[in-house]
Motif scaffolding. Structure first.
Motif, short mmCIF file in Angstrom:
data_model
loop_
_atom_site.label_atom_id
_atom_site.label_comp_id
_atom_site.label_asym_id
_atom_site.label_seq_id
_atom_site.Cartn_x
_atom_site.Cartn_y
_atom_site.Cartn_z
N UNK A 207 95.79 77.86 60.89
CA UNK A 207 94.43 77.78 60.30
C UNK A 207 94.38 76.89 59.06
N UNK A 208 95.53 76.32 58.70
CA UNK A 208 95.64 75.51 57.47
C UNK A 208 95.04 76.27 56.27
N UNK A 209 95.44 77.53 56.17
CA UNK A 209 94.94 78.42 55.12
C UNK A 209 95.94 78.41 53.97
N UNK A 210 95.68 77.57 52.94
CA UNK A 210 96.68 77.42 51.87
C UNK A 210 96.84 78.70 51.06
N UNK A 211 95.74 79.41 50.85
CA UNK A 211 95.82 80.67 50.09
C UNK A 211 96.85 81.61 50.74
N UNK A 212 96.71 81.83 52.04
CA UNK A 212 97.62 82.73 52.75
C UNK A 212 99.03 82.16 52.84
N UNK A 213 99.12 80.89 53.18
CA UNK A 213 100.42 80.22 53.31
C UNK A 213 101.18 80.26 51.98
N UNK A 214 100.47 79.92 50.89
CA UNK A 214 101.11 79.85 49.58
C UNK A 214 101.58 81.21 49.10
N UNK A 215 100.73 82.21 49.24
CA UNK A 215 101.10 83.55 48.77
C UNK A 215 102.31 84.08 49.52
N UNK A 216 102.29 83.92 50.83
CA UNK A 216 103.39 84.45 51.63
C UNK A 216 104.69 83.68 51.37
N UNK A 217 104.57 82.38 51.13
CA UNK A 217 105.75 81.57 50.80
C UNK A 217 106.41 82.10 49.52
N UNK A 218 105.58 82.36 48.49
CA UNK A 218 106.14 82.86 47.23
C UNK A 218 106.73 84.25 47.41
N UNK A 219 106.03 85.11 48.15
CA UNK A 219 106.53 86.47 48.35
C UNK A 219 107.86 86.47 49.11
N UNK A 220 107.97 85.58 50.10
CA UNK A 220 109.20 85.59 50.88
C UNK A 220 110.37 85.02 50.07
N UNK A 221 110.11 84.01 49.25
CA UNK A 221 111.16 83.50 48.37
C UNK A 221 111.60 84.63 47.43
N UNK A 222 110.63 85.32 46.85
CA UNK A 222 110.97 86.40 45.92
C UNK A 222 111.77 87.50 46.61
N UNK A 223 111.42 87.82 47.86
CA UNK A 223 112.17 88.89 48.54
C UNK A 223 113.59 88.43 48.87
N UNK A 224 113.73 87.17 49.23
CA UNK A 224 115.08 86.66 49.48
C UNK A 224 115.94 86.82 48.22
N UNK A 225 115.38 86.44 47.05
CA UNK A 225 116.17 86.57 45.82
C UNK A 225 116.36 88.03 45.41
#
Ligand code: DP6
Length: 417
Positions: A263-281
């Motif tokens: 859907x090219x939804x940057x809000x959703x894409x960006x938030x989930x990207x940050x959350x997944x990076x944070x969970x990895x760390x």
């Protein structure tokens, strides 16, 4: 298919004759770096490199970050040899050997039964391989992914193999299987114990989201403190959070992430990207003894991104960090100029002011007073070495121009370390 027949290696040999008489066959490819937005961390089989969870990445454009590899075979070579960035390294590394063995196996299978003596003799020759990055090796920029994707692509070209190759690249480095495709790529963990269903496939091509941009904030050229291969196995053995992540969190997040991308939804894409990076760390901290890939500067960048998004009232930039302190920022084209200026003011360049921004062009931006006051707090001079501006790009490419081969007609690197 890219074959170059070296002249001068065996005087008297007619170029283009049967392979048994050929002096030198050569193929050159390039391959991209990828950055995961749903991270791979942990293997269920360390030999076959089978992951405990599926992952998803964005392939970065090769104009800015790429590996180039030339593979050559000749009956005159007495041993397999490998050069990285001009320096000879041990070709006996089990992962390099696994890639060589698997590509050769596919080539034999493909020729099975046929009387293609050309490929059969090529397969009996030793190979020379030279590989070069246009970015610092092991600086946390996923160089092993591009490296193994490129090795497998070049060998496959050399032997005329056109099969699905992500399964082979995976044997070099897990994340390398995702560099076999451009755009947005999912690595399906697979179920089988032999790994034949643990493959990468394209979710959307690089042209799907033309406004998407990537800023790599290079903060350190140093080698990683704990290599990801070792780190992730300690996590598998000791982190209950990683187990929960693989079983529960990642399957849900993958489905969401694919939807946001479609859907090219940057809000959703960006938030989930940050959350997944944070969970990895977080799983790294949950590992015992704990592993730290983020440092004070990474935390500074994380806080900066959140202040910037809060100031604008929505997600305009999203960070992600792998097994190193460099930050990768996703954003949209209309935000690049302003955010680069925010980074420049937050981390004023020490000496290389004119080379602070590299890659795709960045325009100038004047920061409004209230943005400066809200976002740029406590500048740290010199902390970010440079910013690399890039975007999603295509998968491995064949290099047709023989002048681009990294090996000369003598089968040795043209460039020395
Ligand atoms: C944090 O692919 O480098 O970058 O399979 O052992 O070679 P091996 O590990 P590697 O791990 C990458 C881990 C990561 C996350 C990711 O790229 O998904």
């Amino acid at each position: 298919m890219c074959m170059a027949w070296g002249r001068g290696l065996r005087p008297g040999v007619v170029p283009g004759a049967m392979a048994a008489e050929r002096a030198l066959a050569m193929a050159t490819c390039t391959a991209p770096v990828n950055i995961a937005v749903i991270k791979y961390w942990g293997k269920r089989d360390t030999d076959l490199i089978l992951p405990i969870n599926s992952s998803l990445s964005v392939t970065l454009h090769q104009d800015q970050l790429k590996t180039t590899t030339t593979a050559a075979a000749s009956r005159d070579f007495t041993e397999d040899r490998l050069w990285l960035n001009g320096a000879e390294v041990d070709v006996g590394h089990p992962r390099v050997q696994a890639c060589l063995r698997e590509v050769r196996r596919l080539a034999r299978k493909r020729r099975g039964g046929s009387e293609d003596t050309a490929t059969l003799s090529l397969l009996s020759y030793k190979v020379h391989v030279a590989s070069e990055n246009n970015f610092p090796t092991a600086a946390g920029l996923a160089s092993s992914a591009a490296g193994y994707a490129c090795l497998v692509s070049a060998l496959a070209r050399l032997y005329g193999v056109e099969d699905e190759l992500s399964e082979v690249a995976r044997r070099g480095s897990g994340s390398a299987c995702r560099s076999m495709w451009g755009g947005f790529v999912q690595w399906q963990r697979g179920e089988r114990s032999d790994g034949t269903d643990s493959l990468a496939h394209q979710v959307a091509p690089e042209t799907h989201w033309p406004e998407l941009r990537v800023l790599v904030l290079v903060v350190s050229g140093k080698k990683k403190p704990v290599a990801s291969t070792a780190g992730m196995q300690t996590s598998v053995e000791t982190s209950p959070l990683l187990k929960h992540r693989a079983e529960v969190v990642v399957p849900e997040r993958l489905a969401q992430m694919i939807r946001h991308i479609r859907e090219r939804d940057f809000e959703g894409f960006g938030q989930l990207t940050m959350q997944d990076s944070n969970q990895f760390h977080a799983t790294c901290l949950d590992t015992f003894p704990p592993i730290f890939y983020l440092n004070d500067l990474s935390r500074h960048i994380i806080a900066l991104a959140h202040r910037y998004n809060t100031h604008h009232g929505h997600t305009k930039v999203a960070y992600t960090f792998d097994a190193g302190p460099n930050a990768v920022i996703f954003t949209l084209a209309d935000t690049v100029d302003e955010f680069v200026e925010v980074v420049r003011c937050s981390f004023p360049p020490a000496t290389n002011g004119d080379q602070f921004v590299r890659g795709l062009p960045v325009g100038s931006a004047a920061l409004p007073q209230e943005l400066m006051a809200a976002v740029v707090t406590e500048p740290v001079p010199g902390a970010v070495q440079y910013i690399l501006h890039t975007k999603p790009g295509p998968g491995p490419q064949l290099v047709d121009d023989p002048s681009q081969h990294l090996l000369g007609a003598d089968g040795l690197p043209r460039r020395h370390a």
